[in-house]
Design a protein around this motif. Structure first.
Motif: not given
Length: 350
Positions: A238-243, A296-297, A300
């Motif tokens: 995804a665009d960010t690791y958190e998402e 990850g993004d 990553q």
């Protein structure tokens, strides 16, 4: 590190907001995305009696997906051969090859892909039993011979040879692969000169040992003159690791429940997974999965995929996109899984 070729493994997951028809529509859209992006192959699995998995019949799914794509190879990852008569498998895949020449892969495995009761229901009516697992090497030979229009299988009847062939006039055969999650399959694939894939996405354990055995013991065959293998891995990008982590958790929770004997249900949406009540061991499995899987993004994920390809010395990686969805999304799409393929492919090109 060089970027590997990319392929896809799909279990046709069913979310809590989806019907079986929705899940099939989402898988069709995902396969078309992989085709558009230039992925090498798209494989579907065989599992039975699982609320979260709609991939029960690889030949049916392969016909559907091959008809809705144009270039990508479509195959089974895999057909669980002890569940089926070798002639039935050979006929199904010979017809698929005739309909989509040069685009069909036949991956074969010896696991049941289900619970003992369902395995009995699949095999019992035909009088088959657990000895089918022991007979797997012979069944493997039978499938290969049956799909060869010049060979076939010899059945001695009353002193005469009766020949069985999968099709009357085959001009090509599917590419055959042996699948496995133990060293048994590595020894067998090497002995028979078959391409081999180890199920690294299961647990990430034993991959190096199995591939080393396969490469060391490999005996060249006409179709496969050198050891041929690739890597499978669970992926969410995804665009960010958190998402990416949020999208990965529903699948990880489902696998944790399965491995601890808890009832398996359809795949939760992200918001429901955030409120899930897990045991301590289940929570540990989810945490381990976030580390072990590629989550990850884009940067990553691309770095991890390149590193895995280098570690196991493969030039192809088969990604199993396991992202779930958020509430309110179209149930006939798997946007996060499609986005995983798009982001990863773009990052590996950069």
């Amino acid at each position: 590190m060089a970027s590997p070729q990319l392929s896809v493994l799909d279990l046709v997951p069913v979310r809590t907001d989806q019907t079986t028809a929705d899940a099939l529509a989402a898988t069709t859209s995902l396969a078309q995305t992989a085709d558009r992006l230039g992925f090498t192959r798209y494989w579907v699995a065989e599992h039975h009696n699982m609320p979260a998995v709609a991939a029960t019949s690889p030949p049916v799914l392969i016909a559907l997906l091959a008809a809705q794509t144009s270039q990508i190879r479509v195959g089974s990852g895999g057909v669980m051969l002890p569940n089926h008569a070798p002639l039935a498998v050979a006929e199904q895949f010979a017809l698929l090859e005739a309909a989509f020449p040069g685009r069909i892969d036949l991956g074969l495995g010896r696991a049941p892909g289900s619970d003992p009761v369902t395995s009995w229901a699949l095999r019992g009516a035909a009088g088959r039993d657990d000895t089918d697992v022991a007979n797997f090497p012979q069944y493997l030979d039978d499938v290969m011979a049956l799909m060869d229009s010049t060979v076939g299988v010899r059945v001695p009847i009353r002193g005469q040879d009766y020949r069985l062939r999968a099709t009357p006039s085959a001009t090509s055969t599917p590419r055959q692969w042996l699948l496995g999650s133990s060293t048994y399959s590595a020894h067998l694939a090497a002995a028979k000169g078959l391409p081999y894939v180890f199920a690294h996405h299961f647990s990430g354990q034993g991959t190096a040992e199995a591939l080393e055995i396969y490469r060391r013991e490999f005996r060249p065959s006409e179709e496969t003159p050198t050891p041929t293998t690739f890597l499978t891995v669970n992926v969410v990008v995804a665009d960010t690791y958190e998402e990416a982590a949020a999208l990965a958790v529903p699948n990880l929770q489902s696998m944790a429940r399965l491995r601890t004997g808890a009832p398996m249900t359809a795949l939760d949406l992200v918001e429901d997974a955030e409120k899930a009540d897990l045991t301590g061991p289940q929570q540990a499995m989810v945490a381990d999965g976030l580390v072990r899987n590629v989550v990850g993004d884009p940067g990553q994920a691309a770095e991890r995929v390149r590193a895995l390809a280098a570690e196991f010395d493969v030039d192809e990686v088969m990604v199993h996109p396991v992202a779930s969805a958020r509430k309110g999304e179209d149930p006939r799409r798997s946007v996060a899984r499609e986005r995983t393929l798009e982001l990863l492919a773009a990052a590996l090109v950069d």
